[in-house]
Scaffold this active site. Structure first.
Site, mmCIF file in Angstrom:
data_model
loop_
_atom_site.group_PDB
_atom_site.id
_atom_site.type_symbol
_atom_site.label_atom_id
_atom_site.label_comp_id
_atom_site.label_asym_id
_atom_site.label_seq_id
_atom_site.Cartn_x
_atom_site.Cartn_y
_atom_site.Cartn_z
ATOM 1 N N CYS A 2 2.679 -0.020 -7.984
ATOM 2 C CA CYS A 2 3.767 -0.932 -8.313
ATOM 3 C C CYS A 2 3.263 -1.868 -9.397
ATOM 4 C CB CYS A 2 4.173 -1.774 -7.104
ATOM 5 S SG CYS A 2 4.855 -0.801 -5.756
ATOM 6 N N GLY A 28 6.446 1.727 -12.002
ATOM 7 C CA GLY A 28 7.446 2.037 -10.981
ATOM 8 C C GLY A 28 8.847 1.838 -11.508
ATOM 9 N N ASN A 100 1.129 -4.985 -4.656
ATOM 10 C CA ASN A 100 0.828 -3.651 -5.181
ATOM 11 C C ASN A 100 -0.292 -3.111 -4.309
ATOM 12 O OD1 ASN A 100 0.403 -1.350 -6.756
ATOM 13 N ND2 ASN A 100 -1.002 -2.404 -8.123
ATOM 14 N N GLY A 101 -0.069 -1.954 -3.707
ATOM 15 C CA GLY A 101 -1.104 -1.387 -2.847
ATOM 16 C C GLY A 101 -0.479 -0.771 -1.628
ATOM 17 N N TYR A 251 -4.614 7.806 -15.631
ATOM 18 C CA TYR A 251 -3.185 8.092 -15.680
ATOM 19 C C TYR A 251 -2.268 6.870 -15.597
ATOM 20 C CZ TYR A 251 1.314 9.946 -14.029
ATOM 21 O OH TYR A 251 2.639 10.224 -13.870
#
Ligand code: SF4
Length: 476
Positions: A2, A28, A100-101, A251
């Site tokens: 995210c 996202g 985020n996670g 990526y």
């Protein structure tokens, strides 16, 4: 994966939060949300990309000089409206968070919060348990004497209870802006200041856009609290054992970001150089090198230079189709590849083409791309992958959660080559990956669990099975 953002400025931050989220959109596209605060809080969130969720009318409601924002890619929840962030609670005072996670003890934590603490959870997002634990811990402080120490105590207790990867930004109504990163620092988080303006973001690129010139990483295990008096309080809450996600460099992250002192673009060039050496070692001799756009482009450029072959755009991407990897359902992914890429026949026809891509998860995308290039007239199609074989699920927030999904878990490299119908398949070596990303930061260690199965948080088989069940339930 995210994208999170928090801003505390001297003027209203609503528009700047939207701008910042647009630069984090690659992290996202499933939902977007912003919460701002002045005398009260203002929240707008919904499913879709930033430009779909926000418009002039709802932006006008997002008043206040302090706020947080989020772009979401579903990892733990089913991707419904209720799972969009930010999340907010009223007690002990207004607290909102974005994260985020992924919480690796999510099922146990959720059960404990609902059954024991009688908390009402309205979603299946793992941000909600984090918020409730933080609120519970802040509620234990003497509210009349609230200060940075209360905040740091609450974060310490949150680290004790919540396991996994957490990069969090929280807005505490009338108190300030808080950010913290788990002791392993698996997910990125950056802190920036410009005079009396402050910001936190998943990637430094957000600050380039927002005009902040000075920034630093939030250290693993560190909490930073900016009070309403604009004083910055930073505290190392837990002993750092830094293991940032290596896949960010391959990526996820934008190439123009700097993460934990490593320039993402430079890391991708080094990955291309190492992969080029592997291509030579395997005796693969193409007529041209073509990146699978967009993330493999930097690596392909350097790979082509390393093996002395020209680089050409063999595939053109339709930029208006969401990233394949972040489509949660397999049927969506298959359709999206065909919509997204188109071959450049003039470059491909009659030639031996080496395609460079960043990873192979299930093999379905690679197979379609190889077929597309063959159908466009390529004589032979080789495939070089900038990451080593992916074999294990990521439990820290990336959608490759279930063990059955990995083609490399079940098959040898040669069998994968046959399945994707390539004339040669060359993967990056594990050492090549780590050394290339590390660059001159020789002591840096990473989370590489999706390649090795060694989870830095010590995930058990039981945890894995529970998280997989949760994931299957969500995408069913
Ligand atoms: S398991 Fe892989 S994708 Fe997940 S955090 Fe670790 S390195 Fe990143």
């Amino acid at each position: 994966m995210c994208g999170i953002l928090g801003l505390f400025g001297r003027s209203p931050v609503g528009e700047r939060l939207v701008e910042g989220l647009l630069t984090l959109q690659h992290r996202g596209q499933d939902s977007a949300g912003i919460l701002t605060s002045d005398t009260t809080t203002h929240l707008k969130k919904g499913n879709g990309a930033v430009a779909q969720v926000f418009n002039e009318k709802n932006l006008a409601r997002l008043t206040g000089n302090i706020g947080i924002g989020h772009v979401r890619y579903p990892t733990s929840g089913p991707g419904s409206d209720e799972d969009a962030q930010p999340f907010y609670v009223n007690a002990p005072f207004g607290i909102a968070i974005v994260d985020n996670g992924n919480v690796t003890n999510y099922p146990d934590l959720r059960r404990e919060l609902v059954d024991k603490d009688h908390r009402q959870l309205t979603s299946y997002s793992d941000a909600e348990p984090i918020l409730n634990v933080l609120a519970e811990e802040l509620g234990r402080t003497n509210l009349a004497r609230f200060g940075p120490e209360s905040v740091f105590r609450a974060v310490k207790a949150t680290f004790r209870k919540v396991k996994g990867a957490l990069s969090v930004v929280a807005l505490i109504q009338d108190k300030g802006l808080l950010a913290f990163r788990d002791p392993l620092g698996i997910k990125p988080l950056v802190f920036a200041r410009q005079g009396r303006d402050f910001g936190f973001a998943s990637e430094s690129v957000a600050f380039d856009r927002l005009g902040f010139r000075r920034f630093r990483d939030v250290a693993p295990g560190e909490a930073i609290f900016v009070g309403m008096d604009r004083r910055v309080h930073a505290r190392q809450i837990a002993r750092p054992r830094h293991r940032p996600c290596i896949f960010e460099y391959v990526y996820f992250a934008r190439p123009d970001s700097v993460m934990d002192g490593i320039e993402v673009y430079e890391a991708r060039l080094r990955l291309g150089r190492r992969l080029g050496e592997e291509v030579v070692r395997h005796g693969v001799k193409p007529d041209l090198v073509a990146p699978v756009p967009d993330t493999a482009r930097a690596a392909a450029t350097e790979l082509a230079a390393t093996i002395g072959v020209r680089l050409r755009e063999g595939l053109i991407k339709n930029r208006y189709i969401p990233r394949t990897f972040i489509m949660p359902r397999p049927s969506d992914r298959t359709r999206t590849v065909r919509q997204k890429l188109n071959p450049v026949r003039s470059q491909i026809k009659g030639r031996d083409v080496l395609l460079v891509d960043d990873s192979i998860v299930r093999g379905t995308t690679s197979r379609q791309i190889v077929k597309m290039v063959r159908d466009a007239g390529a004589r032979r199609v080789f495939l070089a992958i900038t990451a080593p074989p992916l074999r294990y699920p990521c439990v820290y927030g990336i959608d490759m959660m279930t063990r059955g999904e990995f083609i490399a878990k079940r098959y040898s490299v040669d069998k994968i080559r046959k399945l994707v119908d390539a004339d040669a398949l060359v993967y990056q070596t594990y050492d090549g990956l780590v050394e290339a990303v590390r660059g001159n930061m020789k002591d840096r260690r990473f989370c590489t669990a999706c390649f090795t199965g060694e989870y830095p948080t010590g995930v058990t088989r039981r945890d894995l099975a529970a998280l997989e069940r949760e994931r299957r339930r969500c995408i069913a």
